[in-house]
Scaffold this motif. Structure first.
Motif, PDB file in Angstrom:
ATOM      1  N   PRO A 108       4.516  -1.967  -7.181  1.00  0.00           N
ATOM      2  CA  PRO A 108       6.096  -1.750  -7.003  1.00  0.00           C
ATOM      3  C   PRO A 108       6.641  -0.471  -6.172  1.00  0.00           C
ATOM      4  O   PRO A 108       5.968   0.457  -6.020  1.00  0.00           O
ATOM      5  CB  PRO A 108       7.140  -1.475  -7.879  1.00  0.00           C
ATOM      6  CG  PRO A 108       5.677  -1.585  -9.215  1.00  0.00           C
ATOM      7  CD  PRO A 108       3.961  -1.488  -8.992  1.00  0.00           C
ATOM      8  N   TRP A 109       7.667  -0.827  -5.471  1.00  0.00           N
ATOM      9  CA  TRP A 109       7.771   0.840  -4.517  1.00  0.00           C
ATOM     10  C   TRP A 109       9.756   0.635  -5.355  1.00  0.00           C
ATOM     11  O   TRP A 109      10.080   0.823  -6.173  1.00  0.00           O
ATOM     12  CB  TRP A 109       9.144   0.049  -3.683  1.00  0.00           C
ATOM     13  CG  TRP A 109       9.054   0.468  -2.396  1.00  0.00           C
ATOM     14  CD1 TRP A 109      11.015   0.355  -2.220  1.00  0.00           C
ATOM     15  CD2 TRP A 109       9.573   1.302  -1.628  1.00  0.00           C
ATOM     16  NE1 TRP A 109      11.342   1.319  -1.377  1.00  0.00           N
ATOM     17  CE2 TRP A 109      10.381   2.169  -0.436  1.00  0.00           C
ATOM     18  CE3 TRP A 109       8.060   2.521  -1.576  1.00  0.00           C
ATOM     19  CZ2 TRP A 109      10.547   3.414   0.127  1.00  0.00           C
ATOM     20  CZ3 TRP A 109       7.491   3.387  -0.376  1.00  0.00           C
ATOM     21  CH2 TRP A 109       9.313   3.617   0.468  1.00  0.00           C
ATOM     22  N   GLU A 110       9.016   2.295  -5.483  1.00  0.00           N
ATOM     23  CA  GLU A 110       9.970   3.476  -6.568  1.00  0.00           C
ATOM     24  C   GLU A 110      11.240   4.339  -5.594  1.00  0.00           C
ATOM     25  O   GLU A 110      11.812   4.351  -6.399  1.00  0.00           O
ATOM     26  CB  GLU A 110       8.866   4.699  -7.298  1.00  0.00           C
ATOM     27  CG  GLU A 110       7.973   3.893  -8.051  1.00  0.00           C
ATOM     28  CD  GLU A 110       8.637   2.763  -9.349  1.00  0.00           C
ATOM     29  OE1 GLU A 110       9.694   2.850  -9.823  1.00  0.00           O
ATOM     30  OE2 GLU A 110       7.873   1.787  -9.723  1.00  0.00           O
ATOM     31  N   ALA A 111      10.781   4.397  -4.593  1.00  0.00           N
ATOM     32  CA  ALA A 111      11.789   5.033  -3.623  1.00  0.00           C
ATOM     33  C   ALA A 111      13.403   4.369  -3.816  1.00  0.00           C
ATOM     34  O   ALA A 111      13.039   2.966  -3.656  1.00  0.00           O
ATOM     35  CB  ALA A 111      11.289   5.016  -2.328  1.00  0.00           C
ATOM     36  N   PRO A 112      14.942   4.985  -3.754  1.00  0.00           N
ATOM     37  CA  PRO A 112      15.706   4.160  -4.174  1.00  0.00           C
ATOM     38  C   PRO A 112      16.077   3.122  -3.085  1.00  0.00           C
ATOM     39  O   PRO A 112      16.709   1.728  -2.688  1.00  0.00           O
ATOM     40  CB  PRO A 112      16.634   4.912  -3.481  1.00  0.00           C
ATOM     41  CG  PRO A 112      16.268   6.566  -2.897  1.00  0.00           C
ATOM     42  CD  PRO A 112      14.729   5.987  -3.649  1.00  0.00           C
ATOM     43  N   SER A 113      15.232   3.350  -0.874  1.00  0.00           N
ATOM     44  CA  SER A 113      15.584   2.257  -0.277  1.00  0.00           C
ATOM     45  C   SER A 113      14.626   1.513  -0.652  1.00  0.00           C
ATOM     46  O   SER A 113      13.955   0.834  -0.902  1.00  0.00           O
ATOM     47  CB  SER A 113      15.271   2.771   0.811  1.00  0.00           C
ATOM     48  OG  SER A 113      14.412   3.593   0.806  1.00  0.00           O
ATOM     49  N   PRO A 114      15.090  -0.259  -0.130  1.00  0.00           N
ATOM     50  CA  PRO A 114      14.396  -1.080   0.227  1.00  0.00           C
ATOM     51  C   PRO A 114      13.179  -0.924   0.871  1.00  0.00           C
ATOM     52  O   PRO A 114      13.243  -0.278   1.878  1.00  0.00           O
ATOM     53  CB  PRO A 114      15.182  -2.568   0.369  1.00  0.00           C
ATOM     54  CG  PRO A 114      16.567  -1.825   0.757  1.00  0.00           C
ATOM     55  CD  PRO A 114      16.910  -0.144   0.919  1.00  0.00           C
ATOM     56  N   LEU A 115      12.753  -1.425   0.161  1.00  0.00           N
ATOM     57  CA  LEU A 115      11.211  -2.026   0.678  1.00  0.00           C
ATOM     58  C   LEU A 115      11.475  -3.690   1.103  1.00  0.00           C
ATOM     59  O   LEU A 115      11.466  -4.670   1.631  1.00  0.00           O
ATOM     60  CB  LEU A 115      10.102  -2.412  -0.215  1.00  0.00           C
ATOM     61  CG  LEU A 115       8.451  -2.684   0.475  1.00  0.00           C
ATOM     62  CD1 LEU A 115       7.522  -1.549   1.133  1.00  0.00           C
ATOM     63  CD2 LEU A 115       8.001  -3.315  -0.922  1.00  0.00           C
ATOM     64  N   LEU A 116      10.689  -3.750   2.856  1.00  0.00           N
ATOM     65  CA  LEU A 116      10.261  -4.871   3.485  1.00  0.00           C
ATOM     66  C   LEU A 116       9.072  -4.917   3.663  1.00  0.00           C
ATOM     67  O   LEU A 116       8.279  -4.877   4.393  1.00  0.00           O
ATOM     68  CB  LEU A 116      11.278  -4.872   4.476  1.00  0.00           C
ATOM     69  CG  LEU A 116      10.835  -6.101   5.784  1.00  0.00           C
ATOM     70  CD1 LEU A 116      11.450  -7.674   5.582  1.00  0.00           C
ATOM     71  CD2 LEU A 116      10.997  -5.414   7.332  1.00  0.00           C
ATOM     72  N   VAL A 117       9.299  -6.885   3.316  1.00  0.00           N
ATOM     73  CA  VAL A 117       7.638  -7.220   3.075  1.00  0.00           C
ATOM     74  C   VAL A 117       7.484  -8.516   4.239  1.00  0.00           C
ATOM     75  O   VAL A 117       8.687  -9.807   4.365  1.00  0.00           O
ATOM     76  CB  VAL A 117       7.028  -7.797   2.059  1.00  0.00           C
ATOM     77  CG1 VAL A 117       5.818  -8.855   1.750  1.00  0.00           C
ATOM     78  CG2 VAL A 117       6.994  -7.089   1.405  1.00  0.00           C
ATOM     79  N   ALA A 118       6.808  -8.340   4.696  1.00  0.00           N
ATOM     80  CA  ALA A 118       6.752  -9.330   6.437  1.00  0.00           C
ATOM     81  C   ALA A 118       5.620  -9.616   6.437  1.00  0.00           C
ATOM     82  O   ALA A 118       4.264  -9.167   6.672  1.00  0.00           O
ATOM     83  CB  ALA A 118       7.510  -9.077   7.611  1.00  0.00           C
ATOM     84  N   THR A 119       5.190 -11.221   6.229  1.00  0.00           N
ATOM     85  CA  THR A 119       3.860 -12.179   6.545  1.00  0.00           C
ATOM     86  C   THR A 119       4.118 -12.713   8.064  1.00  0.00           C
ATOM     87  O   THR A 119       5.065 -12.799   8.483  1.00  0.00           O
ATOM     88  CB  THR A 119       3.274 -12.744   5.639  1.00  0.00           C
ATOM     89  OG1 THR A 119       4.394 -13.784   5.505  1.00  0.00           O
ATOM     90  CG2 THR A 119       3.092 -11.077   4.711  1.00  0.00           C
ATOM     91  N   ASP A 120       2.573 -12.569   8.758  1.00  0.00           N
ATOM     92  CA  ASP A 120       3.148 -13.912   9.930  1.00  0.00           C
ATOM     93  C   ASP A 120       3.266 -15.306   9.759  1.00  0.00           C
ATOM     94  O   ASP A 120       2.441 -15.478   9.384  1.00  0.00           O
ATOM     95  CB  ASP A 120       1.431 -13.534  10.608  1.00  0.00           C
ATOM     96  CG  ASP A 120       1.705 -14.322  12.014  1.00  0.00           C
ATOM     97  OD1 ASP A 120       2.825 -14.592  12.679  1.00  0.00           O
ATOM     98  OD2 ASP A 120       0.601 -13.872  13.508  1.00  0.00           O
ATOM     99  N   ALA A 121       4.689 -15.723  10.199  1.00  0.00           N
ATOM    100  CA  ALA A 121       4.751 -17.317  10.084  1.00  0.00           C
ATOM    101  C   ALA A 121       4.181 -17.910  11.637  1.00  0.00           C
ATOM    102  O   ALA A 121       4.761 -19.105  11.635  1.00  0.00           O
ATOM    103  CB  ALA A 121       6.375 -17.337   9.791  1.00  0.00           C
ATOM    104  N   ARG A 122       3.641 -17.169  12.208  1.00  0.00           N
ATOM    105  CA  ARG A 122       3.471 -18.133  13.769  1.00  0.00           C
ATOM    106  C   ARG A 122       4.610 -18.365  14.400  1.00  0.00           C
ATOM    107  O   ARG A 122       5.607 -17.885  13.953  1.00  0.00           O
ATOM    108  CB  ARG A 122       2.402 -19.382  13.476  1.00  0.00           C
ATOM    109  CG  ARG A 122       0.965 -18.858  13.023  1.00  0.00           C
ATOM    110  CD  ARG A 122       0.194 -19.491  12.622  1.00  0.00           C
ATOM    111  NE  ARG A 122      -0.375 -19.493  11.806  1.00  0.00           N
ATOM    112  CZ  ARG A 122      -1.957 -20.946  11.381  1.00  0.00           C
ATOM    113  NH1 ARG A 122      -1.931 -21.772  11.727  1.00  0.00           N
ATOM    114  NH2 ARG A 122      -3.253 -20.004  10.510  1.00  0.00           N
ATOM    115  N   ARG A 123       4.375 -19.046  15.575  1.00  0.00           N
ATOM    116  CA  ARG A 123       5.888 -19.219  15.950  1.00  0.00           C
ATOM    117  C   ARG A 123       6.621 -18.109  17.049  1.00  0.00           C
ATOM    118  O   ARG A 123       7.627 -18.272  16.830  1.00  0.00           O
ATOM    119  CB  ARG A 123       6.850 -20.054  15.411  1.00  0.00           C
ATOM    120  CG  ARG A 123       5.726 -21.919  14.966  1.00  0.00           C
ATOM    121  CD  ARG A 123       6.373 -22.750  14.657  1.00  0.00           C
ATOM    122  NE  ARG A 123       6.074 -23.838  14.241  1.00  0.00           N
ATOM    123  CZ  ARG A 123       6.914 -24.639  12.942  1.00  0.00           C
ATOM    124  NH1 ARG A 123       7.924 -24.748  12.777  1.00  0.00           N
ATOM    125  NH2 ARG A 123       6.111 -25.233  12.650  1.00  0.00           N
TER     126      ARG A 123
END
Length: 223
Positions: A108-123
């Protein structure tokens, strides 16, 4: 209990045997990760055989199968989920699904700012979601072009998509790049330990597959 963990929602073909105790976190006994976006079908079964052998685990010692359900490209994701369901059905094991983006957000990301998770969707697109403190998902999994992903307030990103499009997203990128097996089991731990009913492994495709059925043949009239 011993759990077989699988994920093919990304180019990483992952198979692992993970031990989960009544208390404490999961421990990986054997793990095989091969990054190859075009060989999910060839690699997954041998990877399962390899991790079972390395862990010294017989089929009768397994208690459940946990699988990443995506989002991910159609073909690779389907390979993992069909394999997980077939394997579990053959030896009478329950199955549990975990969002693959959630696994990348673990630990888990414990800092107050949001974490972005991005995976490769191609295209030239990414699958993405944002997470708050403790790994709580703030947005539903989506698919968009990197420039269209809202990053306001985010201070860190994870995932292969974030790495590929770092210049567009303008966020520092941390580990992990792909869904770790230990995260899949950790996120399913409460269900595993409670002996929850087996779940259908429903894939998160988020868009239609590239391949489509051909239309009806056109009739040519000759005069």
């Amino acid at each position: 209990m011993l759990v077989l963990a699988l994920d093919t929602a990304t180019p990483a073909v992952t198979a692992a045997v993970v031990e989960l105790g009544v208390t404490g976190g999961p421990e990986v006994l054997a793990e095989c990760v091969t990054v190859d976006a075009r060989r999910h079908g060839e690699l997954l079964a041998p990877s399962i055989e390899a991790v079972l052998a390395e862990a010294g685990a017989g089929l009768g010692q397994l208690s459940a199968v946990v699988a990443g359900v995506g989002p991910g490209p159609f073909t690779g994701l389907r390979v993992g989920l069909v394999t997980a369901a077939t394997f579990a059905d053959a030896i009478g094991l329950p199955t549990y699904g975990v969002c693959s983006l959630d696994a990348v957000a673990y630990p888990p990301w414990e800092a107050p700012s949001p974490l972005l998770v991005a995976t490769d969707a191609r295209r030239r697109e990414v699958y993405w979601a944002t997470y708050g403190p403790g790994g709580h998902r703030l947005t539903k999994p989506s698919v968009d072009r990197p420039a269209e992903v809202p990053t306001d307030g985010c201070r860190l990103a994870r995932g292969a998509g974030a790495l590929i499009y770092a210049e567009v997203l303008r966020l520092p990128v941390g580990e992990p790049t792909y869904p770790p097996a230990v995260a899949l089991v950790a996120l399913a731990a409460s269900r595993l330990q409670a002996g929850a009913p087996s779940e259908a492994l429903s894939p998160l495709y988020l868009r239609r597959p590239d391949a489509t059925e051909p239309g009806a043949a056109k009739t040519t009239l000759r005069r």
